[in-house]
Design an enzyme around this catalytic site. Structure first.
Site, short mmCIF file in Angstrom:
data_model
loop_
_atom_site.label_atom_id
_atom_site.label_comp_id
_atom_site.label_asym_id
_atom_site.label_seq_id
_atom_site.Cartn_x
_atom_site.Cartn_y
_atom_site.Cartn_z
CD GLU A 8 -36.39 94.34 29.77
OE1 GLU A 8 -37.36 94.68 29.07
OE2 GLU A 8 -35.27 94.89 29.72
CE LYS A 32 -41.47 95.99 33.18
NZ LYS A 32 -40.75 94.73 32.95
NE ARG A 62 -50.04 98.25 27.96
CZ ARG A 62 -48.85 97.67 28.23
NH1 ARG A 62 -48.31 96.82 27.42
NH2 ARG A 62 -48.19 98.00 29.32
P1 ATP Z 1 -44.14 97.84 30.94
O1 ATP Z 1 -44.82 98.30 29.69
O2 ATP Z 1 -44.83 98.17 32.19
O3 ATP Z 1 -42.69 98.19 30.98
P2 ATP Z 1 -43.49 95.35 29.81
O4 ATP Z 1 -44.46 94.80 28.84
O5 ATP Z 1 -42.27 95.97 29.27
O6 ATP Z 1 -44.24 96.27 30.83
P3 ATP Z 1 -42.50 92.82 30.60
O7 ATP Z 1 -41.67 92.50 31.77
O8 ATP Z 1 -41.90 92.70 29.27
O9 ATP Z 1 -43.04 94.28 30.84
O10 ATP Z 1 -43.87 92.03 30.67
C1 ATP Z 1 -44.01 90.69 30.97
C2 ATP Z 1 -45.33 90.21 30.45
O11 ATP Z 1 -46.38 90.97 31.01
C3 ATP Z 1 -45.41 90.40 28.95
O12 ATP Z 1 -45.94 89.22 28.38
C4 ATP Z 1 -46.33 91.55 28.78
O13 ATP Z 1 -47.04 91.44 27.59
C5 ATP Z 1 -47.23 91.44 30.00
N1 ATP Z 1 -47.77 92.75 30.36
C6 ATP Z 1 -47.09 93.89 30.62
N2 ATP Z 1 -47.94 94.91 30.85
C7 ATP Z 1 -49.19 94.41 30.74
C8 ATP Z 1 -50.51 94.96 30.86
N3 ATP Z 1 -50.71 96.25 31.14
N4 ATP Z 1 -51.55 94.14 30.68
C9 ATP Z 1 -51.38 92.84 30.41
N5 ATP Z 1 -50.18 92.25 30.28
C10 ATP Z 1 -49.10 93.02 30.43
MG MG Z 2 -41.40 94.43 27.69
#
Ligand code: ATP
Ligand code: MG
Length: 565
Positions: free
Chosen positions: A42, A278, A268
């Site tokens: 995102e 983020k 994760r």
């Molecule tokens: P955050 O929790 O930091 O806001 P998010 O999951 O909302 O991260 P996205 O942009 O939706 O961020 O993530 C893109 C991809 O990265 C998704 O498939 C998500 O599952 C993966 N991802 C995000 N954080 C992690 C993590 N700590 N470990 C592994 N994969 C991750």
């Molecule tokens: Mg997300």
């Protein structure tokens, strides 16, 4: 690696994790001819270490199985998404060493299709317009132990729903006044299936579609359908989406989608002393706790890159961490271990004095200069040599001298001889102090017979020290970093920012560096002998070079590993 890469690794070898096992089985059974994965960020912030794991996994699998990986922006929330992030994310993925080729997509590419499919669900009696407020919807939703209640608008006619949804899109209703919901089961034990919201009314300019839309699809609806439209075979995401999988499947099963993707979840990445979210990273930036998204202490990929971590080390880290179904916390030292492993092989050695103390070699002729040919990297003979000038006045590290040394201090002290790396043995004869008693200079003698760093009589000092010639040194700034947080589990007991480490950055403004470092471009990585690995920072100007400490030389993770064996 390009859009449609050839297989580079032997996919018939034993799969190394449960996701690769699934993919391998699907290839073997002929379920899929081409493996298609995606990385779906995102664009509401910069990528961090956790994303690096996901990128390595998705692009890695595609590469290993001769398939492809799409980069898809999950841009369904225009209030938080910005072009700046869209650009940065692409740069970060490329920097990590991956390429989506022509397969760059956006959920917003599918807004029209998603809207049409929503209309289909309405026509099938499987979606309805609901006028409850957000608060009411959550009250009606029930709890884990109690079923929810049906919305009073659930039994609206198809005609009325179609009319209202059309008018929602046309902008007839204020933001938040109505939503479109899937009609599934308010008594489902899975709360995600209790008539989830599919569309909301939101007036915000979208980075790509501008003001064309005022209804936006929710993540759960947009995500699986985007996967299906792109013929994604394995939609890999983190564990928090496990409970969403039945909804993911429901949408796919109830719509005429062109392919049938499957969602798989893994744990994760969590890393000690690090916060991977983020939202909180944005707070650090907004509250000016750091220099920005690319502050070298940040776990963002832009920060890590600026700090000097090589992308190869991150790929190695992702491999070492592996992919599991159970949550765990990885030791930050493991990441540093990977960084050292790469840099030990690749970073040229240089000498730099961070906290300088003047040494005058009293028996060395004034005005004389010698040049020593020193290996750039003892680990890599191909790295060649460079010339290091030596003269009568030198800088050594303040910490390398003690006037009254304790037992275990083997470096320079009054009357003691040490080796200057690649140069001569010197002996401290006199300590010069200023009016306040602070040491300002050491007067030493050298032994001309020890040229190159060894004595004909075989004597060997206990310490070898780095140094730079005062007349030839260049001045520079060096920034030392520690963990951004003081706790291994920041925020675990109270306010996250209370755990910020006030000593996470130390700036040393008057360092002295060997002349070979002059003109090094930002991003250049070197080892400062005995001190660690350093990278030239982007703040470097013509008159002042600035280095970031990437990592010290001490490998605590390797030590722990050795102990466990
Ligand atoms: P955050 O929790 O930091 O806001 P998010 O999951 O909302 O991260 P996205 O942009 O939706 O961020 O993530 C893109 C991809 O990265 C998704 O498939 C998500 O599952 C993966 N991802 C995000 N954080 C992690 C993590 N700590 N470990 C592994 N994969 C991750
Ligand atoms: Mg997300």
């Amino acid at each position: 690696m390009n859009g449609d890469p050839k297989p580079t690794t032997d996919a018939s070898a034993e799969p190394v994790d449960f996701i690769r096992e699934i993919v391998a089985a699907d290839v073997k059974s002929g379920k899929h001819k081409t493996i298609v994965t995606r990385f779906p960020p995102e664009p509401n912030g910069y990528l961090h270490l956790g994303h690096a794991k996901s990128i390595c996994l998705n692009f890695g699998i595609a590469k290993e199985f001769g398939g492809r990986c799409h980069l898809r922006f999950d841009d369904t929330n225009p209030t938080k998404e910005e072009q700046e992030y869209i650009d940065a994310i692409q740069e970060d993925v490329r920097w990590l060493g991956f390429d989506w080729g022509e397969h760059l997509y956006h959920a917003s590419d599918y807004f029209e299709q998603l809207y049409e499919w929503a209309v289909l669900l309405i026509k099938a009696g499987k979606a309805f317009v609901c006028d409850l407020s957000a608060k009411e919807i959550s009250e009606y939703r029930g709890t884990l132990t109690e079923p929810g209640r049906n919305s009073p608008h659930r039994e609206r006619s198809v005609e009325e729903n179609l009319d209202l949804f059309t008018r929602m899109r046309a902008g007839e209703f204020p933001d938040g006044s109505r939503v479109l919901r899937a009609k599934i089961d308010m008594a489902s034990p899975n709360i995600n299936l209790r008539d989830p919201v599919m569309y909301r009314i939101l007036r915000a300019t979208h980075p790509r579609t501008g003001d064309k839309w005022c209804v936006y699809p929710m993540y759960d609806y947009a995500h699986g359908e985007s996967d299906a439209l792109e013929h994604i075979t394995h939609s890999i995401c983190t564990l928090e989406f496990e409970d969403h999988r039945p909804l993911y499947d429901w949408y796919v099963e109830n719509l005429p989608v062109p392919s049938r993707p499957r969602q798989y979840e893994f744990a994760r990445l969590n890393v000690t002393y690090t916060m991977l979210s983020k939202r909180n990273l944005l707070r650090l930036v907004n509250e000016k706790r750091v220099r920005g998204w690319d502050d070298p202490r940040m776990p963002t990929l832009v920060g890590i890159r600026r700090r000097g971590f090589p992308p190869e080390a991150l790929r190695q880290f992702a491999e070492l961490v592996g992919v599991a179904k159970r949550e765990s916390i990885i030791d930050y030292a493991m990441l540093e271990h990977c960084v050292r492993d790469v840099l030990n092989r690749t970073a040229p050695r240089r000498m730099a004095v961070l906290r300088p103390l003047k040494v005058v070699i009293t028996n060395y002729p004034e005005g004389q200069v010698e040049e020593f040919e020193v290996a750039n990297n003892p680990e890599d003979p191909d790295a060649g040599t460079r010339k290091v000038p030596f003269a009568r006045e030198l800088w050594i590290e303040r910490d390398d001298f003690m006037e009254d040394p304790p037992k275990k201090f083997f470096r320079l002290a009054p009357g003691r001889e040490v080796r200057l790396r690649a140069a001569y043995f010197i002996t401290c004869q006199e300590v010069v102090k200023d009016g306040s008693g602070a040491i300002v200079e050491l007067r030493c003698t050298y032994d001309p017979a020890t040229r190159g760093g060894s004595a004909p009589d075989g004597r060997s000092p206990k310490a070898t020290m780095h140094w730079v010639s005062a007349a030839h040194a260049i001045a520079g700034e060096v920034r030392l970093y520690e963990h951004l947080f003081t706790r291994a589990d920041p925020g675990a007991e109270g306010e996250l920012f209370d755990d910020l480490n006030p000593q996470s950055e130390e700036v040393l403004a008057s360092c002295r560096l060997e002349p070979a470092l002059a003109g090094s471009a930002p991003g250049t990585r070197v080892q400062f002998e005995r001190l660690g690995y350093f990278a030239v920072d982007k703040d470097t100007r013509a008159d002042q070079i600035v280095f970031n400490r990437i990592v010290t030389l001490r490998d605590t993770w390797a030590k722990v590993q050795a102990k466990q064996k």
